[in-house]
Structures are given as structure tokens and as C-alpha cells.
Design a protein around this motif. Structure first.
Motif, mmCIF file in Angstrom:
data_model
loop_
_atom_site.group_PDB
_atom_site.id
_atom_site.type_symbol
_atom_site.label_atom_id
_atom_site.label_comp_id
_atom_site.label_asym_id
_atom_site.label_seq_id
_atom_site.Cartn_x
_atom_site.Cartn_y
_atom_site.Cartn_z
ATOM 1 N N HIS A 480 0.821 -1.214 0.000
ATOM 2 C CA HIS A 480 0.000 0.000 0.000
ATOM 3 C C HIS A 480 0.852 1.259 0.000
ATOM 4 N N GLU A 481 0.398 2.268 -0.730
ATOM 5 C CA GLU A 481 1.003 3.597 -0.693
ATOM 6 C C GLU A 481 -0.013 4.599 -0.171
ATOM 7 N N PRO A 482 0.386 5.517 0.685
ATOM 8 C CA PRO A 482 -0.543 6.567 1.106
ATOM 9 C C PRO A 482 -1.022 7.383 -0.090
ATOM 10 N N LEU A 483 -2.246 7.865 -0.029
ATOM 11 C CA LEU A 483 -2.786 8.719 -1.081
ATOM 12 C C LEU A 483 -1.926 9.962 -1.276
ATOM 13 N N LEU A 484 -1.230 10.373 -0.237
ATOM 14 C CA LEU A 484 -0.377 11.560 -0.302
ATOM 15 C C LEU A 484 0.656 11.455 -1.418
ATOM 16 N N LEU A 543 5.253 10.226 6.625
ATOM 17 C CA LEU A 543 6.579 10.840 6.756
ATOM 18 C C LEU A 543 7.587 10.111 5.878
ATOM 19 N N LYS A 544 7.496 8.790 5.824
ATOM 20 C CA LYS A 544 8.398 8.022 4.950
ATOM 21 C C LYS A 544 8.179 8.414 3.485
ATOM 22 N N THR A 545 6.924 8.594 3.097
ATOM 23 C CA THR A 545 6.616 9.023 1.729
ATOM 24 C C THR A 545 7.263 10.367 1.416
ATOM 25 N N GLU A 559 9.799 0.917 -8.733
ATOM 26 C CA GLU A 559 9.474 1.591 -9.996
ATOM 27 C C GLU A 559 7.996 1.422 -10.305
ATOM 28 N N GLY A 560 7.391 2.466 -10.847
ATOM 29 C CA GLY A 560 5.973 2.421 -11.159
ATOM 30 C C GLY A 560 5.094 2.894 -10.033
ATOM 31 N N SER A 561 5.662 3.080 -8.852
ATOM 32 C CA SER A 561 4.866 3.550 -7.720
ATOM 33 C C SER A 561 4.685 5.057 -7.804
ATOM 34 N N SER A 562 3.618 5.546 -7.172
ATOM 35 C CA SER A 562 3.370 6.993 -7.139
ATOM 36 C C SER A 562 4.479 7.714 -6.386
ATOM 37 N N THR A 563 5.026 7.058 -5.349
ATOM 38 C CA THR A 563 6.101 7.670 -4.570
ATOM 39 C C THR A 563 7.343 7.872 -5.429
ATOM 40 N N LYS A 574 13.678 20.387 -8.225
ATOM 41 C CA LYS A 574 14.338 20.741 -6.963
ATOM 42 C C LYS A 574 13.334 21.182 -5.898
ATOM 43 N N ALA A 575 12.275 20.395 -5.772
ATOM 44 C CA ALA A 575 11.231 20.689 -4.794
ATOM 45 C C ALA A 575 11.494 19.948 -3.491
ATOM 46 N N SER A 576 10.957 20.480 -2.401
ATOM 47 C CA SER A 576 11.071 19.832 -1.096
ATOM 48 C C SER A 576 9.744 19.950 -0.365
ATOM 49 N N VAL A 577 9.496 19.008 0.544
ATOM 50 C CA VAL A 577 8.201 18.907 1.212
ATOM 51 C C VAL A 577 8.401 18.764 2.714
ATOM 52 N N VAL A 578 7.537 19.423 3.475
ATOM 53 C CA VAL A 578 7.457 19.268 4.932
ATOM 54 C C VAL A 578 6.025 18.860 5.261
ATOM 55 N N LEU A 579 5.869 17.946 6.223
ATOM 56 C CA LEU A 579 4.542 17.524 6.668
ATOM 57 C C LEU A 579 4.216 18.190 7.995
ATOM 58 N N PHE A 580 3.099 18.914 8.021
ATOM 59 C CA PHE A 580 2.579 19.477 9.259
ATOM 60 C C PHE A 580 1.271 18.752 9.568
ATOM 61 N N ALA A 581 1.291 17.899 10.582
ATOM 62 C CA ALA A 581 0.118 17.095 10.930
ATOM 63 C C ALA A 581 -0.451 17.576 12.263
ATOM 64 N N LEU A 582 -1.783 17.568 12.367
ATOM 65 C CA LEU A 582 -2.376 18.024 13.618
ATOM 66 C C LEU A 582 -1.938 17.152 14.779
ATOM 67 N N THR A 583 -1.772 15.852 14.505
ATOM 68 C CA THR A 583 -1.252 14.909 15.489
ATOM 69 C C THR A 583 -0.662 13.740 14.714
ATOM 70 N N ILE A 584 -0.001 12.814 15.415
ATOM 71 C CA ILE A 584 0.588 11.644 14.759
ATOM 72 C C ILE A 584 -0.159 10.406 15.237
ATOM 73 N N HIS A 585 -0.813 9.721 14.303
ATOM 74 C CA HIS A 585 -1.670 8.595 14.659
ATOM 75 C C HIS A 585 -0.879 7.325 14.943
ATOM 76 N N ASN A 586 -1.332 6.596 15.935
ATOM 77 C CA ASN A 586 -1.213 5.142 15.920
ATOM 78 C C ASN A 586 -2.613 4.633 16.186
ATOM 79 N N SER A 587 -2.976 3.591 15.491
ATOM 80 C CA SER A 587 -4.395 3.220 15.459
ATOM 81 C C SER A 587 -4.843 2.618 16.781
#
Length: 587
Positions: A480-484, A543-545, A559-563, A574-587
Motif C-alpha cells: 500500500h502507498e498513502p494517497l499523499l 513521513l516516509k513518503t 518503480e511504477g509507484s506513485s512515490t 528541486k522541490a522539497s516537502v514538509v509535513l505538518f500534521a495536527l497529530t501523529i496517529h497510531n491506530s
């Protein structure tokens, strides 16, 4: 404080898009600008914010010899003893409670002087109250707005509250401080189908206009972008067991502000009941936080073998007094290495115990298959078999049912009553069974606009089948890959739906007080820097994504993955990304 009422000095440190470096630099400046012995007064939240980037030993090296949580004098843990040889640095959030506590402190000062630093924009009325409280003793010599109102958990991961999603007003304050500390005045895009995304986009746009003087002038070629998403578009990722080291620790044990509590693990010595997992100080964790569990076992064996060889060399090399002195000098480093090896062996052992004891391999394989493939009758049969497995926890049984319900909610053969009956027979209470209906209201297909299961059309199903056939499945537990990943790929290729994700811009704000979506042609649509805001909370898998998209993973994505596709285009622009999450889930 008269001058301070007129003008508040704003401290801003800007170092790229690494939120941990930004926070660390700001804290060092705040402390090192004060000469002599210091006391650091914090509130509960700022103590946590500093705790994830600063150790007590680091603070002690900068002559901070007292750290206290700001409290009332009636609190028995709070010292009221006068300490006139210490300079007080106060770093707190600008709240009614903290202002009241500070006023009480200034009316009866304990320290030589006070330097006040607030984590965000401070109301003028607060400053006036402090000035009035300080009128008699005149102890306040500086007041700053520091703009560290968030937890910088990782270089590209920040959160407003690590454990529980905060109100959107608190989220807006935290996000504003992220933007100001990074010196990024961005464009804003948001998920149009989410009222919360729209509200946050408007609130941030207004705040950016109010604090426009704090941002650099001039528009870069690739303007920064805040992309506001909502968890309900991807309810799948938080429901899956993850198999990377960091994600497993958080899911199975609970990783809070870089601390892991092992008190409930059998046979753990007292010194390892709570351990620190900080990649900035732990080279093994830094190198393996994104390693899957199988790779972790091999890396851990290599670590143990290296430590064993080093220990043998020390014991075999003692032939003289000089050798003894060298070994004694090396003992602190050896003890530290020994403790670190023991820590990771204990943690990996507890994860392995939980995996085996709770049949997580079987559970996860079915989770991944439900998330990635259409096979309703087969999935139902396997799910019911796991429902009858006493080793599978009730928590995991409910998660399987939630995933099954989300994927097949529109199937005429879903048989939700049968699923509920099977769960009830497995001991799931009525309150928990109600979650099956709740999740359809929160994140069902009628609400989701994105095709998280790749099953909304014949072409989506065919494309998913072809992709799985061409690329194959290297690991059934990480299909599975996150929708992100797909969202970022479409963003960087300028394919992200402009109606579903419109821009928020100011249109005559002063006269109308309103903000509206912008036509896409009027704005730079391919950003060089992106801050992804995840309302409803993020995950370590996401975060791994982002780490992969930033080109910082120690291995390549399939190869072939969205990531992999998003990482390729991000690298080219030359783009970079930061994740700002309201909280960090564990189910």
C-alpha cells in the motif's frame, strides 16, 4: 516595560525547510544571548516543544542550571525560593493562564531579571498587563516573540499536538509559527470538499496578511505552497499495520516526543523502562528508522557483532599501564555504545514478541490485500477466520472490519450485519461496533472525492491490475502507498484538480473581509517548497513518503509507484516537502 509595550522585538531564524534546525537555532540564540547562570521557565507545551530538539545536558552546557514549569506558588513542586544569582528566561505560549502566572511571578520576582519569550504573536493587552505587574520591581529587560509554537519531531515533520488532535484555532496558531519561523509566505491550496480545510485556509490567509511584515519580500521562481488536506480522503493509511522501525514503535508501543515506554514489556530492566529514540543523537536509529522489520533484524545483528568485536579488542589489548589507561579513557564511550546496543535489542525484541504473539503477519497480509486488491469473497472468508483466532487482538479484528467496510461499502453483498455478528461473537462490544457506521459517515465513498482504493471506474481497476502485474509485489506487507504520494505527484506535474484543490487568495480583504478561491491561471501552480497540512492527523508512513519524495531515503521506492514518480519529478524541479500534521496517529 514602557518601550516594550510600544515595540515587541520579533526573533526569527530562517534555515531552509528543516524545522528541527530552525527550532534548535532559535533556542540556542534565546539562551546564549544571556550571559551568566540561567533559569529556564516553561509551560507544559513549550517544555515538550524544546524537549524534542534540546537535551538537558545541552542546556546545562549553556549554563542553564534550573528548569521549571511555570506554576502557582501553591504548587508544592514549584520553588518559591529567591534566586537572585540567576537570570530568568521565560518561554511560554501567550495564553490567559500563562499571562496570569507571569504577572504573579513579576509581582514577587525570584530572579535577578527576566527575559520573556512568547511562542507566537502576543496580544497588546497581554503586554500591558505584564507592564503593570512589572511596574514596581522593573525586572523585565526584554520581551520577544519567538515563533516556536509547534513540535519539530523530525526535520520534515512538525505537529501542533503529538497525541490528540487540537482545535483548529490552535492548529492555525501552530501553522502560522511554522511559516514565520521558516520565513515562508506561501500560496494556499485546500481540499474544497472539506469545511475544516476551507476554514483553516481562510484563517491562515488572514493571519498572513496581518503579519506580512515578518516575511521576506520578493517572489521566488517556485513560490512556497501550503496544501491543506483532510484525513477523511485517505482513511486507509492510519488503519494499516506498518512495518518500518519507527512506525512499528509508534503503532505497537507508542512513541511520544521521541520517548518510548517499555514498562509493560516483560523482563525489561528498570534502566530501559523509558528510552530515548532520537535520530539526531542515535546513529543506528537514524540509519534504520525507515528500514522494514526484516532488514532491521540484519542491521541489528551487524550492530551487535561490531560491538562484540570492539569489546574483544579492548580486553585483548591490555599489556601495559598505558593500555590500561587507554581502556579506562574509552570506558564511557564503551558504556554508551553498550547501552545503545542493549536499547535497540530490547525494543526489537518487544516488537518481535508482539508480532508473533498477536499474529500480526497474518493480520497485516490481509490488511494490505484489502487495501490494494478487489477480492470480496476471499477477503470475507479470511477476515472471518481471523475473527475466530484468539491471538488476534480485538483491536486488529475491528480494524480489519473497518477496512473491509470501506472497500466494499457499495457492494450489494457486503453483509454488514453478518460482519457485526461475527465481531460480536469475537467479544467486540456494541460501542465499538458503532464505529463501523461512524467511519462510513466520516470517510465513506459518498464523502471521499479521491479514488483511494482505485476501484471507482473500470479504467482505475484495470490500471491498478496492470501496475501490480508489471511492477510485481516485492513485499506483501508493504504494497500500500498513502494517497499523499499520488497527490504530491499530481501537484508537481500540475495535474492536481484545481476545482477540488483551489487556491485561496485575498480579494479586497480590507473592504469585504472575505477570501475567495483564485483562478488557477493567475498563480504559480508548480511550487518549489510545499508544506502539507493534514487535518485529522498524519502517520509515520506518510513521513516516509515525504522523505522519499525529498530524495532522503537510503533506498529506492519500487518503480511504477506513485512515490517513485513524485520523487522523480520533485528531484527534477528541486522541490522539497514538509509535513505538518495536527497529530501523529497510531491506530
Amino acid at each position: 516595560l514602557v518601550d516594550l509595550v510600544v515595540k515587541v522585538e520579533k526573533w526569527i531564524v530562517c534555515i531552509g525547510m528543516d524545522v528541527q534546525v530552525v527550532v534548535d537555532a532559535a533556542v540556542k540564540r534565546m539562551i546564549r544571548d544571556v550571559r551568566g547562570l540561567k533559569a529556564l521557565l516553561l509551560d507544559e507545551e513549550t517544555a515538550g516543544m524544546l524537549g524534542v530538539v534540546c537535551s538537558q545536558s545541552t542546556l546545562l552546557a549553556d549554563e542553564v542550571c534550573l528548569i521549571q514549569i511555570l506554576s502557582t506558588s501553591s504548587d508544592t513542586s514549584f520553588s518559591v525560593t529567591a534566586l537572585p544569582h540567576l537570570h530568568a528566561i521565560v518561554f511560554v505560549r501567550p495564553t490567559d493562564k500563562n499571562i496570569a502566572l507571569l504577572c504573579s511571578e513579576l509581582l514577587h520576582p525570584r530572579f535577578a531579571d527576566y527575559r520573556l519569550a512568547f511562542s507566537n504573536v502576543t496580544r497588546h493587552s497581554y503586554i500591558e498587563k505584564l507592564a503593570e505587574a512589572d511596574h514596581k520591581h522593573q525586572k523585565v529587560i526584554a520581551l520577544h516573540e519567538q515563533f516556536i509554537d509547534y513540535y519539530a519531531l523530525r526535520p520534515t515533520l512538525a505537529t501542533a499536538a503529538p497525541h490528540v488532535p487540537p482545535p483548529l484555532t490552535r492548529t492555525a496558531d501552530a501553522l502560522l509559527s511554522v511559516l514565520i519561523s521558516l520565513r515562508k509566505r506561501p500560496s494556499i491550496r485546500y481540499l474544497n470538499s472539506s469545511d475544516q480545510c476551507h476554514y483553516l485556509a481562510q484563517r491562515i490567509a488572514v493571519k498572513l496578511d496581518q503579519e506580512s511584515s515578518l516575511f521576506s519580500s520578493g517572489a521566488p521562481t517556485h513560490a512556497p505552497l501550503v496544501l491543506i488536506l483532510d484525513r477523511f480522503e485517505d482513511p486507509v493509511t492510519p488503519l494499516l499495520n506498518q512495518w518500518t522501525y519507527e512506525a512499528m514503535m509508534h503503532e505497537l508501543i507508542g512513541l511520544h516526543n521521541n520517548r518510548l515506554t517499555l514498562r509493560d514489556a516483560p523482563g525489561v530492566k528498570k534502566e530501559f523502562e523509558e528510552v530515548l529514540m532520537d535520530p539526531s543523537t542515535d546513529a543506528f536509529f537514524s540509519s534504520n528508522m525507515f528500514s522494514n522489520f526484516g532488514e532491521l533484524g540484519m542491521r541489528l545483528r551487524e550492530l551487535v557483532d561490531r560491538f562484540g568485536e570492539k569489546s574483544k579488542q579492548h580486553s585483548a589489548a591490555i599489556r601495559s599501564i598505558d593500555d590500561m589507561l587507554r581502556v579506562v579513557d574509552d570506558l564511557p564511550e564503551l558504556r554508551k555504545a553498550s547501552s545503545n546496543v542493549s536499547k535497540h535489542v530490547i525494543v526489537a525484541g518487544e516488537l518481535s514478541r508482539r508480532v508473533e504473539h498477536e499474529h500480526l503477519l497474518q493480520v497485516s497480509q490481509l490488511e494490505q490485500d484489502i487495501a490494494c486488491r478487489e477480492a470480496e469473497s476471499e477477503h470475507r472468508r479470511q477476515m472471518f477466520l481471523l475473527f475466530s483466532d484468539r491471538k488476534v487482538t480485538q483491536h486488529d479484528k475491528l480494524r480489519l472490519a473497518l477496512l473491509f467496510t470501506l472497500r466494499y461499502e457499495n457492494s450489494p453483498s457486503l453483509g454488514l450485519s453478518g460482519v457485526k455478528d461475527a465481531l460480536a461473537s469475537a467479544g467486540i462490544d456494541n460501542t465499538s461496533l458503532g464505529v463501523l457506521a461512524d467511519i462510513r459517515k466520516y470517510a465513506g465513498s459518498a464523502r471521499r472525492k479521491c479514488d483511494v482504493f482505485s476501484n471507482r471506474s473500470f479504467f482505475a481497476k484495470a490500471a491498478n491490475t496492470v501496475r501490480r502485474g508489471i511492477t510485481g509485489i516485492d513485499n506483501v506487507y508493504t504494497q500500500h502507498e498513502p494517497l499523499l504520494a499520488k497527490t504530491l505527484d499530481e501537484l508537481f506535474r500540475d495535474r492536481l484538480d484545481h476545482e477540488l484543490y483551489p487556491f485561496m487568495i485575498e480579494q479586497d480583504l480590507k473592504s469585504s473581509g472575505s477570501l475567495h478561491a483564485a483562478p488557477p491561471s493567475s498563480l504559480n501552480r508548480i511550487p518549489g517548497e510545499v508544506i502539507v497540512v493534514m487535518i485529522g492527523g498524519g502517520t509515520y508512513e506518510e513521513l516516509k513518503t515525504i522523505t522519499a519524495v525529498n530524495g532522503q531515503l537510503p533506498y529506492s521506492m519500487p518503480e511504477g509507484s506513485s512515490t517513485a514518480s513524485a520523487a522523480s519529478i520533485a528531484r527534477s524541479i528541486k522541490a522539497s516537502v514538509v509535513l505538518f500534521a495536527l497529530t501523529i496517529h497510531n491506530s
